[in-house]
Motif scaffolding. Structure first.
Motif, mmCIF file in Angstrom:
data_model
loop_
_atom_site.group_PDB
_atom_site.id
_atom_site.type_symbol
_atom_site.label_atom_id
_atom_site.label_comp_id
_atom_site.label_asym_id
_atom_site.label_seq_id
_atom_site.Cartn_x
_atom_site.Cartn_y
_atom_site.Cartn_z
ATOM 1 N N GLU A 46 0.831 -1.202 0.000
ATOM 2 C CA GLU A 46 0.000 0.000 0.000
ATOM 3 C C GLU A 46 0.869 1.256 0.000
ATOM 4 O O GLU A 46 0.538 2.248 -0.668
ATOM 5 N N GLN A 47 1.989 1.219 0.722
ATOM 6 C CA GLN A 47 2.918 2.352 0.717
ATOM 7 C C GLN A 47 3.566 2.504 -0.649
ATOM 8 O O GLN A 47 3.723 3.624 -1.166
ATOM 9 N N ASP A 48 3.945 1.369 -1.259
ATOM 10 C CA ASP A 48 4.525 1.413 -2.605
ATOM 11 C C ASP A 48 3.529 1.996 -3.603
ATOM 12 O O ASP A 48 3.904 2.797 -4.477
ATOM 13 N N ILE A 49 2.264 1.588 -3.489
ATOM 14 C CA ILE A 49 1.232 2.118 -4.389
ATOM 15 C C ILE A 49 1.070 3.615 -4.183
ATOM 16 O O ILE A 49 1.003 4.390 -5.153
ATOM 17 N N GLN A 50 1.026 4.025 -2.922
ATOM 18 C CA GLN A 50 0.871 5.450 -2.623
ATOM 19 C C GLN A 50 2.065 6.247 -3.158
ATOM 20 O O GLN A 50 1.886 7.325 -3.754
ATOM 21 N N ASP A 51 3.276 5.728 -2.950
ATOM 22 C CA ASP A 51 4.474 6.403 -3.458
ATOM 23 C C ASP A 51 4.440 6.505 -4.981
ATOM 24 O O ASP A 51 4.813 7.542 -5.557
ATOM 25 N N ALA A 52 4.006 5.422 -5.638
ATOM 26 C CA ALA A 52 3.931 5.430 -7.101
ATOM 27 C C ALA A 52 2.912 6.449 -7.588
ATOM 28 O O ALA A 52 3.160 7.178 -8.557
ATOM 29 N N VAL A 53 1.761 6.517 -6.913
ATOM 30 C CA VAL A 53 0.733 7.496 -7.291
ATOM 31 C C VAL A 53 1.261 8.914 -7.125
ATOM 32 O O VAL A 53 1.054 9.787 -7.992
ATOM 33 N N ILE A 54 1.964 9.162 -6.030
ATOM 34 C CA ILE A 54 2.544 10.489 -5.787
ATOM 35 C C ILE A 54 3.558 10.831 -6.874
ATOM 36 O O ILE A 54 3.570 11.952 -7.413
ATOM 37 N N ASP A 55 4.417 9.875 -7.216
ATOM 38 C CA ASP A 55 5.418 10.110 -8.258
ATOM 39 C C ASP A 55 4.760 10.408 -9.600
ATOM 40 O O ASP A 55 5.184 11.317 -10.331
ATOM 41 N N VAL A 56 3.727 9.633 -9.935
ATOM 42 C CA VAL A 56 3.028 9.855 -11.211
ATOM 43 C C VAL A 56 2.392 11.237 -11.234
ATOM 44 O O VAL A 56 2.540 11.995 -12.215
ATOM 45 N N ASN A 57 1.703 11.599 -10.158
ATOM 46 C CA ASN A 57 1.022 12.901 -10.111
ATOM 47 C C ASN A 57 2.010 14.053 -10.121
ATOM 48 O O ASN A 57 1.819 15.049 -10.839
ATOM 49 N N ASN A 58 3.074 13.941 -9.325
ATOM 50 C CA ASN A 58 4.077 15.016 -9.276
ATOM 51 C C ASN A 58 4.777 15.170 -10.616
ATOM 52 O O ASN A 58 5.030 16.292 -11.081
ATOM 53 N N THR A 59 5.109 14.046 -11.239
ATOM 54 C CA THR A 59 5.789 14.102 -12.532
ATOM 55 C C THR A 59 4.889 14.707 -13.591
ATOM 56 O O THR A 59 5.327 15.554 -14.390
ATOM 57 N N GLN A 60 3.616 14.291 -13.609
ATOM 58 C CA GLN A 60 2.686 14.853 -14.590
ATOM 59 C C GLN A 60 2.477 16.338 -14.345
ATOM 60 O O GLN A 60 2.368 17.127 -15.307
ATOM 61 N N ASP A 61 2.446 16.739 -13.086
ATOM 62 C CA ASP A 61 2.304 18.155 -12.754
ATOM 63 C C ASP A 61 3.505 18.945 -13.256
ATOM 64 O O ASP A 61 3.359 20.054 -13.796
ATOM 65 N N THR A 62 4.710 18.393 -13.097
ATOM 66 C CA THR A 62 5.916 19.054 -13.591
ATOM 67 C C THR A 62 5.888 19.176 -15.114
ATOM 68 O O THR A 62 6.259 20.224 -15.683
ATOM 69 N N LEU A 63 5.437 18.123 -15.776
ATOM 70 C CA LEU A 63 5.350 18.159 -17.236
ATOM 71 C C LEU A 63 4.330 19.201 -17.690
ATOM 72 O O LEU A 63 4.623 20.018 -18.579
ATOM 73 N N ASP A 64 3.152 19.170 -17.080
ATOM 74 C CA ASP A 64 2.067 20.045 -17.539
ATOM 75 C C ASP A 64 2.316 21.511 -17.221
ATOM 76 O O ASP A 64 1.991 22.389 -18.039
ATOM 77 N N ASN A 65 2.860 21.788 -16.042
ATOM 78 C CA ASN A 65 2.959 23.173 -15.577
ATOM 79 C C ASN A 65 4.336 23.799 -15.741
ATOM 80 O O ASN A 65 4.478 25.018 -15.548
ATOM 81 N N LEU A 66 5.332 22.996 -16.103
ATOM 82 C CA LEU A 66 6.685 23.549 -16.229
ATOM 83 C C LEU A 66 7.315 23.234 -17.580
ATOM 84 O O LEU A 66 7.624 24.151 -18.356
ATOM 85 N N LEU A 67 7.485 21.961 -17.860
ATOM 86 C CA LEU A 67 8.289 21.592 -19.027
ATOM 87 C C LEU A 67 7.542 21.796 -20.344
ATOM 88 O O LEU A 67 8.140 22.299 -21.311
ATOM 89 N N TYR A 68 6.276 21.390 -20.413
ATOM 90 C CA TYR A 68 5.522 21.604 -21.652
ATOM 91 C C TYR A 68 5.404 23.097 -21.984
ATOM 92 O O TYR A 68 5.650 23.497 -23.131
ATOM 93 N N PRO A 69 5.025 23.963 -21.014
ATOM 94 C CA PRO A 69 4.995 25.399 -21.315
ATOM 95 C C PRO A 69 6.371 25.948 -21.683
ATOM 96 O O PRO A 69 6.479 26.811 -22.562
ATOM 97 N N ARG A 70 7.417 25.456 -21.009
ATOM 98 C CA ARG A 70 8.765 25.933 -21.326
ATOM 99 C C ARG A 70 9.151 25.540 -22.750
ATOM 100 O O ARG A 70 9.731 26.341 -23.494
ATOM 101 N N ARG A 71 8.835 24.316 -23.142
ATOM 102 C CA ARG A 71 9.148 23.896 -24.503
ATOM 103 C C ARG A 71 8.411 24.753 -25.526
ATOM 104 O O ARG A 71 8.996 25.177 -26.538
ATOM 105 N N ALA A 72 7.132 25.014 -25.260
ATOM 106 C CA ALA A 72 6.355 25.851 -26.174
ATOM 107 C C ALA A 72 6.920 27.265 -26.242
ATOM 108 O O ALA A 72 6.998 27.872 -27.326
ATOM 109 N N GLN A 73 7.356 27.783 -25.090
ATOM 110 C CA GLN A 73 7.926 29.128 -25.042
ATOM 111 C C GLN A 73 9.235 29.194 -25.829
ATOM 112 O O GLN A 73 9.469 30.147 -26.588
ATOM 113 N N ILE A 74 10.082 28.186 -25.652
ATOM 114 C CA ILE A 74 11.362 28.169 -26.372
ATOM 115 C C ILE A 74 11.123 28.048 -27.876
ATOM 116 O O ILE A 74 11.759 28.736 -28.682
ATOM 117 N N GLN A 75 10.191 27.153 -28.261
ATOM 118 C CA GLN A 75 9.905 26.981 -29.682
ATOM 119 C C GLN A 75 9.334 28.262 -30.276
ATOM 120 O O GLN A 75 9.674 28.633 -31.413
#
Length: 357
Positions: free
Chosen positions: A93-122
């Motif tokens: 259950e802890q492993d599942i929770q950690d995995a969910v947190i990692d997935v959500n945090n990573t997707q948040d970083t992609l959506d709110n930081l890296l994707y906009p940054r890539r679009a801005q640079i392009q």
């Protein structure tokens, strides 16, 4: 005294009947299960063989002890398994929770930081590429305009040089006139007309040559003062033409300097644009690599979450099955233990020689 003895005999007889009825009930209870039947066979065989009762008591007691030990071992093993199960469930259950947190945090970083940054640079790269393209258009246009200006300069200078040569011809003609004939006058006037034709109307020399033509048309060429005035006017006109040629030449030289400086400025801007594009391209490459890395990490953690969930479901199902097995085994052991204790009680009875299965 006789009454007391009679009462005692009655009591003994009643007790015997009660014991007989109890033993019959015990025997009936034992016969209800295969295990109980096996014990009854054992007791019957032992009675038929006439062996010592204590041996049978000891054998059944040992069987009871074995069942109690197996029951204790079953309980201990199930407690160990339960502890392992609980620990594994908590861990998964802890492993599942950690995995969910990692997935959500990573997707948040992609959506709110890296994707906009890539679009801005392009967007920046596309914008600078547009500036760079405009820069080259301005460069090519500047070269074309300069070539056109130079061609116009050469045509105008050639025009003025022709006018100068015509003025020299006119001056030479005037110098040869002593008693000019009508033909010579006409020839001089035609020379002025030729100068007018070579001086375009847009030239600032055009009004002057028109004034000379008007002057020559209405004068008496036999009058030396008139001739002198015309010669002076022609010389003034010639000097003005030469001055204009010099002005045009100086302006052309300055235009060439300004043109080369402008081209150099455009080249500097183009190089700066290229440096900006190169830097942005490096940033874009690094950003894309980071996006790829985080996307791979997110996908892996999502797969981990799925795997942990499957493992947790399997563990819960397995533990549920093992719990059923434990419960059934414990119930079986408990029943066998009860049957064994009943058999022991039967063996310890006063008489079991008439036991039959």
């Amino acid at each position: 005294m006789k009454s007391i003895i009679l009462i005692a005999l009655i009591a003994v007889a009643f007790t015997a009947r009660v014991q007989e009825r109890n033993m019959a009930k015990v025997q009936a209870d034992l016969a209800k299960s295969n295990y109980g039947k096996a014990l009854l066979h054992l007791v019957e065989l032992h009675a038929m063989a006439g062996g010592p009762v204590q041996e049978l008591v000891d054998a059944i007691q040992e069987l009871i002890n074995d069942l109690e030990e197996e029951l204790d071992e079953l309980e201990m093993n199930f407690r160990i398994r339960t502890n392992e199960h609980n620990s594994l469930v908590v861990s998964l259950e802890q492993d599942i929770q950690d995995a969910v947190i990692d997935v959500n945090n990573t997707q948040d970083t992609l959506d709110n930081l890296l994707y906009p940054r890539r679009a801005q640079i392009q967007e920046k790269i596309d914008s600078v590429l547009g500036y760079q393209e405009d820069n080259r258009k301005n460069y090519d246009e500047a070269i074309l305009v300069r070539e056109q200006e130079h061609d116009a300069f050469e045509a105008q200078v050639a025009e003025l040089n022709d006018a100068t040569a015509s003025v020299d011809d006119a001056l030479a003609l005037l110098a040869s006139l002593t008693n000019p004939s009508l033909l010579q006058i006409r020839r001089f006037q035609n020379t002025l007309k030729n100068i007018e034709n070579k001086i375009r109307s847009r030239s600032k020399m055009a009004p002057m040559i028109k004034a000379l033509i008007s002057l020559a048309s209405n004068q008496n060429f036999s009058n030396q003062d008139v001739l002198k005035n015309i010669v002076d006017a022609l010389n003034e006109f010639r000097n003005a033409v030469v001055d204009q040629i010099n002005d045009l030449t100086a302006q052309e030289a300055q235009d060439v300097i300004d043109h080369e400086a402008y081209l150099e400025q455009l080249d500097d801007e183009h190089r700066e644009f290229q440096r900006q594009i190169d830097r942005a391209t490096v940033d874009l490459t690094a950003t894309n690599e980071k996006i790829d890395q985080l996307s791979e990490f997110r996908n892996q953690r999502a797969a981990d979450q799925k795997q942990y969930t499957a493992e947790l479901e399997l563990e819960n199902n397995t533990y549920a099955e093992e719990t059923d097995i434990y419960t059934n085994t414990k119930n079986e052991f408990t029943r066998e233990l009860g049957v064994s204790e009943q058999a022991l009680a039967l063996v310890k009875s006063v008489d079991f020689s008439n036991i039959q299965v």
